[in-house]
Design a protein around this motif. Structure first.
Motif, PDB file in Angstrom:
ATOM      1  N   GLY A 195       0.629  -1.058   0.200  1.00 29.01           N
ATOM      2  CA  GLY A 195       0.431  -0.182   0.229  1.00 29.01           C
ATOM      3  C   GLY A 195       1.195   1.040   0.357  1.00 29.01           C
ATOM      4  O   GLY A 195       0.158   2.598   0.123  1.00 29.01           O
ATOM      5  N   GLN A 196       2.094   1.179  -0.726  1.00 32.63           N
ATOM      6  CA  GLN A 196       2.638   2.221  -0.018  1.00 32.63           C
ATOM      7  C   GLN A 196       3.337   3.295  -1.845  1.00 32.63           C
ATOM      8  O   GLN A 196       3.565   2.567  -2.653  1.00 32.63           O
ATOM      9  CB  GLN A 196       4.807   1.993   0.055  1.00 32.63           C
ATOM     10  CG  GLN A 196       4.654   1.130   1.799  1.00 32.63           C
ATOM     11  CD  GLN A 196       6.419   1.106   1.966  1.00 32.63           C
ATOM     12  OE1 GLN A 196       6.659   0.901   1.851  1.00 32.63           O
ATOM     13  NE2 GLN A 196       5.862   0.303   3.190  1.00 32.63           N
ATOM     14  N   VAL A 197       3.001   4.710  -1.582  1.00 31.56           N
ATOM     15  CA  VAL A 197       2.593   4.544  -3.033  1.00 31.56           C
ATOM     16  C   VAL A 197       3.959   5.631  -3.388  1.00 31.56           C
ATOM     17  O   VAL A 197       4.305   5.385  -4.425  1.00 31.56           O
ATOM     18  CB  VAL A 197       1.491   5.565  -2.946  1.00 31.56           C
ATOM     19  CG1 VAL A 197       1.478   6.837  -3.682  1.00 31.56           C
ATOM     20  CG2 VAL A 197       0.212   5.693  -2.761  1.00 31.56           C
ATOM     21  N   CYS A 198       4.807   6.009  -2.417  1.00 32.23           N
ATOM     22  CA  CYS A 198       5.538   5.964  -2.722  1.00 32.23           C
ATOM     23  C   CYS A 198       6.518   5.302  -3.187  1.00 32.23           C
ATOM     24  O   CYS A 198       7.175   5.610  -3.955  1.00 32.23           O
ATOM     25  CB  CYS A 198       6.647   7.190  -1.104  1.00 32.23           C
ATOM     26  SG  CYS A 198       5.252   8.852  -0.647  1.00 32.23           S
ATOM     27  N   GLU A 199       6.424   4.061  -2.947  1.00 37.76           N
ATOM     28  CA  GLU A 199       7.508   3.024  -3.551  1.00 37.76           C
ATOM     29  C   GLU A 199       7.118   2.736  -4.504  1.00 37.76           C
ATOM     30  O   GLU A 199       8.395   2.543  -5.242  1.00 37.76           O
ATOM     31  CB  GLU A 199       7.495   1.942  -2.775  1.00 37.76           C
ATOM     32  CG  GLU A 199       7.768   1.018  -2.707  1.00 37.76           C
ATOM     33  CD  GLU A 199      10.039   0.516  -3.097  1.00 37.76           C
ATOM     34  OE1 GLU A 199      10.436   0.345  -3.464  1.00 37.76           O
ATOM     35  OE2 GLU A 199      10.120   2.132  -1.803  1.00 37.76           O
ATOM     36  N   ALA A 200       5.526   2.704  -4.800  1.00 38.37           N
ATOM     37  CA  ALA A 200       5.582   2.458  -7.084  1.00 38.37           C
ATOM     38  C   ALA A 200       6.029   3.660  -7.173  1.00 38.37           C
ATOM     39  O   ALA A 200       6.192   3.763  -8.712  1.00 38.37           O
ATOM     40  CB  ALA A 200       4.177   2.415  -6.648  1.00 38.37           C
ATOM     41  N   GLU A 201       5.701   5.143  -7.205  1.00 35.51           N
ATOM     42  CA  GLU A 201       6.182   6.125  -7.714  1.00 35.51           C
ATOM     43  C   GLU A 201       7.499   6.449  -8.164  1.00 35.51           C
ATOM     44  O   GLU A 201       7.977   6.328  -9.081  1.00 35.51           O
ATOM     45  CB  GLU A 201       5.606   7.451  -6.752  1.00 35.51           C
ATOM     46  CG  GLU A 201       4.228   7.938  -6.831  1.00 35.51           C
ATOM     47  CD  GLU A 201       4.197   8.709  -6.453  1.00 35.51           C
ATOM     48  OE1 GLU A 201       5.180   9.816  -5.878  1.00 35.51           O
ATOM     49  OE2 GLU A 201       2.867   9.807  -6.334  1.00 35.51           O
ATOM     50  N   ARG A 202       8.694   5.282  -7.157  1.00 32.79           N
ATOM     51  CA  ARG A 202       9.920   5.403  -6.684  1.00 32.79           C
ATOM     52  C   ARG A 202      10.136   4.307  -8.545  1.00 32.79           C
ATOM     53  O   ARG A 202      10.717   4.792  -8.765  1.00 32.79           O
ATOM     54  CB  ARG A 202      10.222   4.991  -5.982  1.00 32.79           C
ATOM     55  CG  ARG A 202      12.561   5.089  -5.768  1.00 32.79           C
ATOM     56  CD  ARG A 202      12.610   5.029  -4.914  1.00 32.79           C
ATOM     57  NE  ARG A 202      12.305   3.127  -4.299  1.00 32.79           N
ATOM     58  CZ  ARG A 202      12.776   2.754  -4.745  1.00 32.79           C
ATOM     59  NH1 ARG A 202      14.038   2.446  -5.544  1.00 32.79           N
ATOM     60  NH2 ARG A 202      12.380   0.847  -4.722  1.00 32.79           N
ATOM     61  N   CYS A 203       9.465   3.192  -7.519  1.00 30.34           N
ATOM     62  CA  CYS A 203       9.964   2.311  -9.397  1.00 30.34           C
ATOM     63  C   CYS A 203       9.616   2.465 -10.343  1.00 30.34           C
ATOM     64  O   CYS A 203      10.117   2.310 -11.668  1.00 30.34           O
ATOM     65  CB  CYS A 203       9.306   1.061  -8.543  1.00 30.34           C
ATOM     66  SG  CYS A 203       9.349   0.364  -7.300  1.00 30.34           S
TER      67      CYS A 203
END
Length: 296
Positions: A172-180
């Motif tokens: 559920g971590q949006v920031c990690e998805a954005e980084r990837c």
């Protein structure tokens, strides 16, 4: 001249032609015509137009000439949406890119605070403000039109995007998805993430997955990582394949309608794209209040 520029992409040639014309008070008409044509064209045309505006400033145009052109276009949005329903969002992206590229004065949006009566103009100004508020590692909004390179095989990119989605559903971590997604460096291929996210939801049909997908798409849209063109292309691909998907997933149609309505409520997609969803002819919806929907 502008249409020829879309073919050759040489801003120096355009600058030379404009210097010969000596436009004077008609100078603001150049960016206005260029942006108007780009709104009706392809993402590559919009990217070329943003580059042109940046290169013209200080050579044949001033920031105020560009500002005058956008002022005029904001007032013309009720007419522009007749041919281009997504013109407000696109114009907002043009404004944000122009400010970031120093083609528009930094205070351009300040001129409109509390002074916008037209809903379409407000949507454009709000879109620009959101993009410019985002603190990124890059200063220029170079990926605002979703065009670029990418040397890795398509199959590899699809696999990476699926892994990204699976990890997001777990964490559920949006920031990690954005980084990837940023690290993949393929803004022209972000429509694949939209497509894979929607298909994943349709195949899972879980309530939680629907809400998670909306959360992710909203975050990626608001951050500017997924552009209007890429968002539209991703949804359109699913729309085209929905009849086949429904053969394997009987609930795909109803889940799709629910997802589309939630995305529209959250401002992820436009009304035009929502209304194109297959099967919506069986239902009619009208807007109410701040974007909520009620069944007629």
């Amino acid at each position: 001249m502008v249409r020829e520029y879309f073919e050759h992409g040489d801003t120096e040639e355009v600058i030379a032609l404009l210097k010969e014309l000596n436009l004077g008070k008609q100078s603001s008409g150049v960016p206005r015509v260029a942006v108007s044509l780009a709104l009706e064209g392809k993402a590559s045309h919009r990217e070329l137009t943003s580059r042109l505006l940046s290169d013209l400033v200080g050579k044949v145009l001033s920031e105020e000439h560009i500002a005058e052109a956008f002022d005029r276009m904001l007032s013309e949005l009720p007419d522009l949406i007749l041919d281009t329903p997504e013109a407000p969002q696109m114009l907002g992206q043009f404004i944000a890119r122009a400010v970031a590229d120093h083609a528009l004065p930094l205070n351009f949006l300040d001129r409109y605070k509390g002074r916008v009566d037209c809903d379409h103009a407000r949507a454009a100004v709000d879109r620009a403000a959101v993009l410019l508020r985002i603190k990124r590692e890059i200063i220029r909004l170079d990926n605002v039109w979703g065009v670029g390179g990418g040397q890795r095989p398509v199959k590899h990119l699809i696999k990476e995007m699926n892994l990204l989605l699976q990890e997001f559903l777990i964490s559920g971590q949006v920031c990690e998805a954005e980084r990837c997604l940023r690290e993949l460096e393929v803004p022209h291929f972000h429509h694949e993430l939209v497509y894979e996210a929607v298909v994943l939801v349709l195949e899972g049909s879980a309530e939680g997955h629907v809400l998670m997908a909306v959360k992710l798409l909203k975050a990626l849209w608001e951050s500017g990582l997924i552009t209007l063109d890429q968002m539209n292309r991703g949804f359109q691909r699913v729309y085209n394949e929905l009849p086949d998907l429904s053969l394997d997933v009987p609930l795909a149609q109803s889940v799709m309608e629910k997802l589309v309505d939630l995305c529209y409520k959250e401002g992820v997609i436009t009304q035009h794209l929502r209304d194109q969803c297959p099967g919506r002819g069986r239902k009619r919806f009208v807007s109410e209040g701040d974007g909520g929907l009620i069944k007629e």
